[in-house]
Design a protein around this motif. Structure first.
Motif, PDB file in Angstrom:
ATOM      1  N   THR A 166       0.768  -1.182   0.043  1.00  0.00           N
ATOM      2  CA  THR A 166      -0.132  -0.059  -0.099  1.00  0.00           C
ATOM      3  C   THR A 166       0.907   1.387  -0.118  1.00  0.00           C
ATOM      4  OG1 THR A 166      -1.873   1.063   0.983  1.00  0.00           O
ATOM      5  CG2 THR A 166       0.019   0.130   2.537  1.00  0.00           C
ATOM      6  N   VAL A 168      -0.646   4.517   1.174  1.00  0.00           N
ATOM      7  CA  VAL A 168      -1.078   5.443   1.992  1.00  0.00           C
ATOM      8  C   VAL A 168      -0.235   6.488   2.590  1.00  0.00           C
ATOM      9  CG1 VAL A 168      -3.096   4.210   2.315  1.00  0.00           C
ATOM     10  CG2 VAL A 168      -1.322   4.126   4.071  1.00  0.00           C
ATOM     11  N   ASP A 170       0.056   8.275   5.537  1.00  0.00           N
ATOM     12  CA  ASP A 170       0.059   8.126   6.758  1.00  0.00           C
ATOM     13  C   ASP A 170      -0.642   6.881   7.173  1.00  0.00           C
ATOM     14  OD1 ASP A 170       0.006   8.654   9.507  1.00  0.00           O
ATOM     15  OD2 ASP A 170       0.136  10.917   9.387  1.00  0.00           O
ATOM     16  N   PRO A 171       0.020   5.900   7.553  1.00  0.00           N
ATOM     17  CA  PRO A 171      -0.508   4.571   7.996  1.00  0.00           C
ATOM     18  C   PRO A 171      -1.553   4.927   9.112  1.00  0.00           C
ATOM     19  CG  PRO A 171       1.417   4.023   7.138  1.00  0.00           C
ATOM     20  CD  PRO A 171       1.588   5.675   7.208  1.00  0.00           C
ATOM     21  N   THR A 174      -4.660   6.867   8.586  1.00  0.00           N
ATOM     22  CA  THR A 174      -5.482   6.188   7.987  1.00  0.00           C
ATOM     23  C   THR A 174      -6.147   4.980   8.997  1.00  0.00           C
ATOM     24  OG1 THR A 174      -4.187   6.458   5.880  1.00  0.00           O
ATOM     25  CG2 THR A 174      -5.796   4.588   6.077  1.00  0.00           C
ATOM     26  N   LEU A 178     -10.109   4.642   9.533  1.00  0.00           N
ATOM     27  CA  LEU A 178     -10.987   3.557   9.093  1.00  0.00           C
ATOM     28  C   LEU A 178     -11.635   3.134  10.485  1.00  0.00           C
ATOM     29  CD1 LEU A 178      -8.443   2.157   6.346  1.00  0.00           C
ATOM     30  CD2 LEU A 178     -10.857   3.031   6.069  1.00  0.00           C
ATOM     31  N   TRP A 209     -12.009  -0.432   3.209  1.00  0.00           N
ATOM     32  CA  TRP A 209     -10.603  -0.598   3.695  1.00  0.00           C
ATOM     33  C   TRP A 209      -9.663  -1.009   2.186  1.00  0.00           C
ATOM     34  CZ3 TRP A 209      -7.926  -1.302   8.380  1.00  0.00           C
ATOM     35  CH2 TRP A 209      -8.816  -0.967   9.420  1.00  0.00           C
ATOM     36  N   THR A 212      -9.416   2.007   0.176  1.00  0.00           N
ATOM     37  CA  THR A 212      -8.703   3.140   0.718  1.00  0.00           C
ATOM     38  C   THR A 212      -7.041   2.577   0.642  1.00  0.00           C
ATOM     39  OG1 THR A 212     -10.412   3.486   2.207  1.00  0.00           O
ATOM     40  CG2 THR A 212      -8.161   4.226   2.819  1.00  0.00           C
ATOM     41  N   LEU A 213      -6.838   1.486   0.941  1.00  0.00           N
ATOM     42  CA  LEU A 213      -5.406   1.125   1.142  1.00  0.00           C
ATOM     43  C   LEU A 213      -4.751   0.668  -0.318  1.00  0.00           C
ATOM     44  CD1 LEU A 213      -5.508  -1.364   4.138  1.00  0.00           C
ATOM     45  CD2 LEU A 213      -4.857   0.929   4.106  1.00  0.00           C
ATOM     46  N   SER A 215      -5.977   1.883  -3.375  1.00  0.00           N
ATOM     47  CA  SER A 215      -6.112   2.967  -4.517  1.00  0.00           C
ATOM     48  C   SER A 215      -7.180   2.682  -5.472  1.00  0.00           C
ATOM     49  CB  SER A 215      -4.886   3.303  -5.134  1.00  0.00           C
ATOM     50  OG  SER A 215      -3.907   3.862  -4.180  1.00  0.00           O
TER      51      SER A 215
END
Length: 220
Positions: A166, A168, A170-171, A174, A178, A209, A212-213, A215
């Motif tokens: 992934t 993203v 800022d894990p 995020t 979530l 999820w 989001t993770l 794309s």
């Protein structure tokens, strides 16, 4: 040691300890049953003690009020929460170790356990969440419940990022977003009766999820 335990149980002091533990357990069991079927605001000390078939005065030997009962019930769920959150960590570790599995499956396996948990415990968690609004200690306990899960999810997403699965930015942020979505949606769908179909709930949060993770490039 066995003889000593038998003597303690037979003695007045031993019987008193046993009675105290039994009455406390009965109060928690009664509150648990009521909070799974009624809104928190409708469950009183009187209704709990009537359910437990104990006098009202016994309640205050063990608890200060209904918020302290709810806090204990939340604490009793702690082991299940740790197991749920660790599932994310295990999946992230598997990703870092090169597990040959679809990206979405890493998330699906963890979310499936979360949905199963709420299908079983959702009404109780909903009652605790409602009670947390009016008690600082319970609010802190419930927020800790959420922070623990969010932190573990953040570690898992960070693991997926380090594995190149992934991207993203800022894990942890995020994971917090979530997790907040999960909490509200799961309480609304599985925290009250009648519950919605857990399979539909799982499909919905998994899609969010995964997209989001990953794309939106994944079929979920």
């Amino acid at each position: 040691m066995l003889l000593y335990d038998q003597l303690m149980t037979a003695s007045p002091q031993g019987r008193q300890r046993q009675t105290s533990a039994t009455s406390r357990a009965a109060i928690l069991e009664a509150a648990n049953e009521l909070l799974r079927t009624q809104p928190y605001r409708e469950v009183s000390v009187e209704s709990v003690m009537a359910k437990a078939d104990l006098s009202r005065t016994i309640f205050y030997r063990h608890f200060d009020g209904m918020p302290s009962v709810a806090l204990q019930l939340l604490a009793d769920l702690g082991g299940d929460v740790i197991e749920l959150s660790s599932a994310f960590g295990k999946n992230a570790l598997a990703a870092r170790n090169g597990l040959d599995a679809p990206n979405s499956e890493l998330i699906y396996n963890s979310l499936q356990k979360v949905v199963q948990f709420f299908a079983e415990q959702g009404p109780l968690v909903k009652a605790v969440a409602d009670a947390a609004v009016e008690d600082e200690d319970l609010e802190a306990g419930y927020e800790g419940f959420l922070r623990h899960f969010s932190a573990e999810a953040g570690n898992a997403i960070d693991g997926l990022a380090k594995a190149g699965i992934t991207d993203v930015p800022d894990p942890q942020a995020t994971a917090e977003a979530l997790t907040a979505m999960n909490e509200r949606y799961l309480l609304r769908t599985l925290g009250r009766h009648p519950q919605e179909d857990p399979a539909v709930v799982l499909k919905t949060i998994h899609a969010i999820w995964a997209r989001t993770l990953f794309s939106g490039s994944l079929k979920v």
